[in-house]
Scaffold this motif. Structure first.
Motif, PDB file in Angstrom:
ATOM      1  N   MET A 176      49.702  40.791  42.111  1.00  0.00           N
ATOM      2  CA  MET A 176      48.696  41.736  41.613  1.00  0.00           C
ATOM      3  C   MET A 176      47.965  41.153  40.404  1.00  0.00           C
ATOM      4  O   MET A 176      46.746  41.284  40.278  1.00  0.00           O
ATOM      5  N   ALA A 177      48.704  40.501  39.521  1.00  0.00           N
ATOM      6  CA  ALA A 177      48.087  39.897  38.333  1.00  0.00           C
ATOM      7  C   ALA A 177      47.123  38.774  38.732  1.00  0.00           C
ATOM      8  O   ALA A 177      46.025  38.671  38.168  1.00  0.00           O
ATOM      9  N   VAL A 178      47.516  37.964  39.692  1.00  0.00           N
ATOM     10  CA  VAL A 178      46.621  36.898  40.166  1.00  0.00           C
ATOM     11  C   VAL A 178      45.378  37.512  40.792  1.00  0.00           C
ATOM     12  O   VAL A 178      44.262  37.032  40.572  1.00  0.00           O
ATOM     13  N   HIS A 179      45.557  38.585  41.547  1.00  0.00           N
ATOM     14  CA  HIS A 179      44.414  39.251  42.163  1.00  0.00           C
ATOM     15  C   HIS A 179      43.433  39.740  41.099  1.00  0.00           C
ATOM     16  O   HIS A 179      42.221  39.520  41.203  1.00  0.00           O
ATOM     17  N   GLY A 180      43.959  40.367  40.060  1.00  0.00           N
ATOM     18  CA  GLY A 180      43.099  40.828  38.964  1.00  0.00           C
ATOM     19  C   GLY A 180      42.357  39.688  38.298  1.00  0.00           C
ATOM     20  O   GLY A 180      41.167  39.803  37.976  1.00  0.00           O
ATOM     21  N   ALA A 181      43.047  38.576  38.096  1.00  0.00           N
ATOM     22  CA  ALA A 181      42.405  37.415  37.472  1.00  0.00           C
ATOM     23  C   ALA A 181      41.313  36.835  38.372  1.00  0.00           C
ATOM     24  O   ALA A 181      40.243  36.449  37.889  1.00  0.00           O
ATOM     25  N   LEU A 182      41.566  36.781  39.666  1.00  0.00           N
ATOM     26  CA  LEU A 182      40.561  36.264  40.598  1.00  0.00           C
ATOM     27  C   LEU A 182      39.339  37.179  40.653  1.00  0.00           C
ATOM     28  O   LEU A 182      38.204  36.701  40.711  1.00  0.00           O
ATOM     29  N   LEU A 183      39.564  38.484  40.620  1.00  0.00           N
ATOM     30  CA  LEU A 183      38.441  39.421  40.602  1.00  0.00           C
ATOM     31  C   LEU A 183      37.610  39.253  39.335  1.00  0.00           C
ATOM     32  O   LEU A 183      36.385  39.277  39.381  1.00  0.00           O
ATOM     33  N   ALA A 184      38.277  39.079  38.199  1.00  0.00           N
ATOM     34  CA  ALA A 184      37.562  38.895  36.929  1.00  0.00           C
ATOM     35  C   ALA A 184      36.813  37.575  36.904  1.00  0.00           C
ATOM     36  O   ALA A 184      35.725  37.489  36.338  1.00  0.00           O
ATOM     37  N   GLN A 185      37.389  36.547  37.527  1.00  0.00           N
ATOM     38  CA  GLN A 185      36.761  35.232  37.563  1.00  0.00           C
ATOM     39  C   GLN A 185      35.410  35.287  38.269  1.00  0.00           C
ATOM     40  O   GLN A 185      34.478  34.610  37.877  1.00  0.00           O
ATOM     41  N   GLY A 186      35.292  36.148  39.271  1.00  0.00           N
ATOM     42  CA  GLY A 186      34.043  36.267  40.009  1.00  0.00           C
ATOM     43  C   GLY A 186      33.010  37.128  39.310  1.00  0.00           C
ATOM     44  O   GLY A 186      31.871  37.198  39.736  1.00  0.00           O
ATOM     45  N   SER A 187      33.408  37.775  38.215  1.00  0.00           N
ATOM     46  CA  SER A 187      32.509  38.669  37.492  1.00  0.00           C
ATOM     47  C   SER A 187      31.969  37.977  36.247  1.00  0.00           C
ATOM     48  O   SER A 187      32.714  37.358  35.505  1.00  0.00           O
ATOM     49  N   GLN A 188      30.687  38.106  36.012  1.00  0.00           N
ATOM     50  CA  GLN A 188      30.081  37.518  34.822  1.00  0.00           C
ATOM     51  C   GLN A 188      30.391  38.333  33.570  1.00  0.00           C
ATOM     52  O   GLN A 188      30.357  37.818  32.463  1.00  0.00           O
ATOM     53  N   THR A 189      30.679  39.617  33.747  1.00  0.00           N
ATOM     54  CA  THR A 189      30.837  40.508  32.593  1.00  0.00           C
ATOM     55  C   THR A 189      32.279  40.914  32.317  1.00  0.00           C
ATOM     56  O   THR A 189      32.578  41.435  31.259  1.00  0.00           O
ATOM     57  N   GLN A 190      33.173  40.686  33.251  1.00  0.00           N
ATOM     58  CA  GLN A 190      34.548  41.164  33.087  1.00  0.00           C
ATOM     59  C   GLN A 190      35.482  40.007  32.754  1.00  0.00           C
ATOM     60  O   GLN A 190      35.440  38.957  33.365  1.00  0.00           O
ATOM     61  N   ARG A 191      36.349  40.211  31.790  1.00  0.00           N
ATOM     62  CA  ARG A 191      37.371  39.224  31.449  1.00  0.00           C
ATOM     63  C   ARG A 191      38.674  39.646  32.126  1.00  0.00           C
ATOM     64  O   ARG A 191      38.853  40.814  32.462  1.00  0.00           O
ATOM     65  N   PRO A 192      39.609  38.732  32.330  1.00  0.00           N
ATOM     66  CA  PRO A 192      40.907  39.132  32.867  1.00  0.00           C
ATOM     67  C   PRO A 192      41.568  40.133  31.922  1.00  0.00           C
ATOM     68  O   PRO A 192      41.511  39.988  30.703  1.00  0.00           O
TER      69      PRO A 192
END
Length: 135
Positions: free
Chosen positions: A48-64
């Motif tokens: 789940m933590a990796v998933h959150g980090a991957l989602l944030a990586q694809g976002s220009q505005t969101q940090r992990p």
């Protein structure tokens, strides 16, 4: 402590990871030479933590965001131990919902197509924990 060996695939709502660390004698979650099936919750939490980090990586505005496992529900164990499973673990986590400061995932851990455990986990994001060093 990183228990996952890799990510097999992911998208906006789910992730699939793989791990062989359950069979290692130096697994930090082992107790008395055994790895209880309940330790699978940590494997799922890491996915789940990796998933959150991957989602944030694809976002220009969101940090992990940091997250804390708040609860596990509907836990079903099909085995007592993980260390005696010969095949690699496949960890699937599906994001059911997530708004603001919390996320709900369903997870399943299997090996060679055999379900080992499953459940749901609630994660609280960016929660402020009390400072144990304060006055």
């Amino acid at each position: 402590m990183c228990l996952l060996d890799g990510v097999l695939g992911w998208d906006e709502s789910a992730i699939r990871c793989v791990s062989g660390t359950h069979a290692r004698a130096d697994n930090p979650l082992r107790a008395q030479g055994r790895l209880a099936a309940l330790c699978g919750i940590e494997y799922a939490a890491q996915a789940m933590a990796v998933h959150g980090a991957l989602l944030a990586q694809g976002s220009q505005t969101q940090r992990p965001r940091s997250g804390y496992l708040a609860s596990v529900r509907k836990l079903e164990l099909q085995v007592a131990r993980l260390d005696d499973i010969d095949a690699p673990l496949e960890i699937d986590a599906q994001r059911i919902s997530g708004e603001g400061a919390s996320v709900l995932y369903a997870f399943t851990i299997s090996a060679a197509g055999r379900p080992l455990l499953s459940g749901r986990a609630a994660v609280i994001l960016d929660a402020a924990l009390p400072d144990s060093h304060a006055g």
